[in-house]
Design a protein around this motif. Structure first.
Motif, PDB file in Angstrom:
ATOM      1  N   MET A 134       0.798  -1.189  -0.094  1.00  0.00           N
ATOM      2  CA  MET A 134      -0.045   0.007  -0.117  1.00  0.00           C
ATOM      3  C   MET A 134       0.830   1.238  -0.039  1.00  0.00           C
ATOM      4  O   MET A 134       1.655   1.282   0.768  1.00  0.00           O
ATOM      5  N   GLU A 135       0.664   2.156  -1.050  1.00  0.00           N
ATOM      6  CA  GLU A 135       1.353   3.385  -1.160  1.00  0.00           C
ATOM      7  C   GLU A 135       0.432   4.554  -0.866  1.00  0.00           C
ATOM      8  O   GLU A 135      -0.452   4.836  -1.478  1.00  0.00           O
ATOM      9  N   VAL A 136       1.092   5.537   0.136  1.00  0.00           N
ATOM     10  CA  VAL A 136       0.221   6.841   0.366  1.00  0.00           C
ATOM     11  C   VAL A 136       1.250   7.712  -0.016  1.00  0.00           C
ATOM     12  O   VAL A 136       2.246   7.757   0.375  1.00  0.00           O
ATOM     13  N   LYS A 137       0.653   8.884  -0.871  1.00  0.00           N
ATOM     14  CA  LYS A 137       1.599  10.005  -1.347  1.00  0.00           C
ATOM     15  C   LYS A 137       0.667  11.076  -0.856  1.00  0.00           C
ATOM     16  O   LYS A 137      -0.561  11.214  -0.531  1.00  0.00           O
ATOM     17  N   PHE A 138       1.351  12.385  -0.953  1.00  0.00           N
ATOM     18  CA  PHE A 138       0.748  13.579  -0.723  1.00  0.00           C
ATOM     19  C   PHE A 138       0.862  14.597  -1.656  1.00  0.00           C
ATOM     20  O   PHE A 138       1.885  14.575  -2.415  1.00  0.00           O
ATOM     21  N   TYR A 139      -0.012  15.533  -2.221  1.00  0.00           N
ATOM     22  CA  TYR A 139       0.177  16.152  -3.165  1.00  0.00           C
ATOM     23  C   TYR A 139       0.014  17.638  -2.770  1.00  0.00           C
ATOM     24  O   TYR A 139      -0.978  17.781  -1.897  1.00  0.00           O
ATOM     25  N   ASP A 140       0.599  18.613  -3.555  1.00  0.00           N
ATOM     26  CA  ASP A 140       0.022  20.011  -3.030  1.00  0.00           C
ATOM     27  C   ASP A 140      -1.320  20.333  -3.809  1.00  0.00           C
ATOM     28  O   ASP A 140      -1.957  21.247  -3.243  1.00  0.00           O
ATOM     29  N   PHE A 141      -1.348  19.807  -5.043  1.00  0.00           N
ATOM     30  CA  PHE A 141      -2.470  20.127  -5.613  1.00  0.00           C
ATOM     31  C   PHE A 141      -3.091  18.988  -6.587  1.00  0.00           C
ATOM     32  O   PHE A 141      -2.236  18.268  -7.121  1.00  0.00           O
ATOM     33  N   ILE A 142      -4.298  18.983  -6.833  1.00  0.00           N
ATOM     34  CA  ILE A 142      -4.838  17.818  -7.729  1.00  0.00           C
ATOM     35  C   ILE A 142      -6.306  18.304  -8.215  1.00  0.00           C
ATOM     36  O   ILE A 142      -7.071  18.900  -7.439  1.00  0.00           O
ATOM     37  N   GLU A 143      -6.545  17.950  -9.451  1.00  0.00           N
ATOM     38  CA  GLU A 143      -7.994  18.268  -9.906  1.00  0.00           C
ATOM     39  C   GLU A 143      -8.842  17.948  -9.087  1.00  0.00           C
ATOM     40  O   GLU A 143      -9.057  16.912  -8.758  1.00  0.00           O
ATOM     41  N   LEU A 195     -11.064  14.792  -9.352  1.00  0.00           N
ATOM     42  CA  LEU A 195     -10.382  13.446  -8.967  1.00  0.00           C
ATOM     43  C   LEU A 195     -10.516  13.081  -7.496  1.00  0.00           C
ATOM     44  O   LEU A 195     -10.328  11.914  -6.833  1.00  0.00           O
ATOM     45  N   ILE A 196     -10.946  13.922  -6.626  1.00  0.00           N
ATOM     46  CA  ILE A 196     -10.834  13.883  -5.004  1.00  0.00           C
ATOM     47  C   ILE A 196     -12.158  13.033  -4.652  1.00  0.00           C
ATOM     48  O   ILE A 196     -13.352  13.383  -5.107  1.00  0.00           O
ATOM     49  N   LYS A 197     -12.056  11.615  -4.405  1.00  0.00           N
ATOM     50  CA  LYS A 197     -13.322  10.950  -4.159  1.00  0.00           C
ATOM     51  C   LYS A 197     -13.506  10.673  -2.832  1.00  0.00           C
ATOM     52  O   LYS A 197     -14.561  10.228  -2.278  1.00  0.00           O
ATOM     53  N   VAL A 224     -12.389  -0.670  -0.118  1.00  0.00           N
ATOM     54  CA  VAL A 224     -13.192   0.374  -1.178  1.00  0.00           C
ATOM     55  C   VAL A 224     -12.691   0.423  -2.353  1.00  0.00           C
ATOM     56  O   VAL A 224     -13.033   1.618  -3.385  1.00  0.00           O
ATOM     57  N   ASN A 225     -11.240   0.086  -2.691  1.00  0.00           N
ATOM     58  CA  ASN A 225     -10.747   0.157  -4.064  1.00  0.00           C
ATOM     59  C   ASN A 225     -10.281  -1.144  -4.545  1.00  0.00           C
ATOM     60  O   ASN A 225      -9.200  -1.402  -4.138  1.00  0.00           O
ATOM     61  N   GLU A 226     -11.061  -1.965  -5.176  1.00  0.00           N
ATOM     62  CA  GLU A 226     -10.900  -3.277  -5.442  1.00  0.00           C
ATOM     63  C   GLU A 226      -9.541  -3.372  -6.702  1.00  0.00           C
ATOM     64  O   GLU A 226      -9.120  -4.432  -6.914  1.00  0.00           O
TER      65      GLU A 226
END
Length: 172
Positions: free
Chosen positions: A1-10, A13-15, A84-86
């Motif tokens: 499992m990989e968790v990343k952080f972003y400064d901005f995203i469209e 895309l945020i679910k 929640v993400n198969e």
């Protein structure tokens, strides 16, 4: 499992939203009726809902919080299969931090109970998403949103704008 952080995203895309929360200096965790583990409040964003509206709705639905200060921490993503993400494809969420002042005493949703903890569970197995939630909590702490009681009292003691609060806290 990989968790990343972003400064901005469209925005589209945020679910998901996750709200790391505190109440009187304690962590707020939820226990879902269908699980034996605890989790940070959060959930899916509904159609035509802003990200902030989703955070407010989820915080209320999962904890009953009616008086709180909600702050945006940032965008995160999870890559890997989850409940929640198969597909395991990268999915995006918004991380928030809330300081809760008051709750509605009745829970009306899928949450069985909420608990307040001085420290987070020692065993990651007690968390619903043990490879994700600790990283989100660490991000909130690393960004300075969570302060210790001692730091809060020191801030009040040394800030001239807090004279009334000093009297209320018996610091004079």
């Amino acid at each position: 499992m990989e968790v990343k952080f972003y400064d901005f995203i469209e925005d589209s895309l945020i679910k998901f939203v996750v709200i790391v929360s505190r109440f009187h200096g304690k962590w707020v965790l939820c226990k879902h009726k269908e699980r034996n583990t605890y989790e940070v409040p959060g959930g899916h964003r509904e159609k035509n809902e802003t990200v902030r509206q989703a955070a407010r709705r989820e915080l209320y639905e999962e904890t009953g919080a009616v008086d709180y200060n909600l702050k945006s921490v940032g965008v995160y993503s999870v890559t890997g299969k989850t409940k929640v993400n198969e597909t395991g494809e990268e999915s995006f969420g918004m991380l928030y931090y809330a300081v809760i002042g008051r709750f509605n005493p009745e829970l009306h949703n899928e949450i069985e109970k909420i608990i307040f903890m001085e420290t987070l569970p020692d065993s990651p197995d007690s968390l619903t998403y043990p490879s994700i939630q600790p990283k989100l909590i660490e991000k909130v702490m690393a960004m300075g949103f969570v302060t210790t009681r001692e730091e809060m009292f020191e801030h009040v003691r040394t800030n001239p704008d807090m004279e009334e609060l000093k009297k209320d806290l018996f610091l004079e």
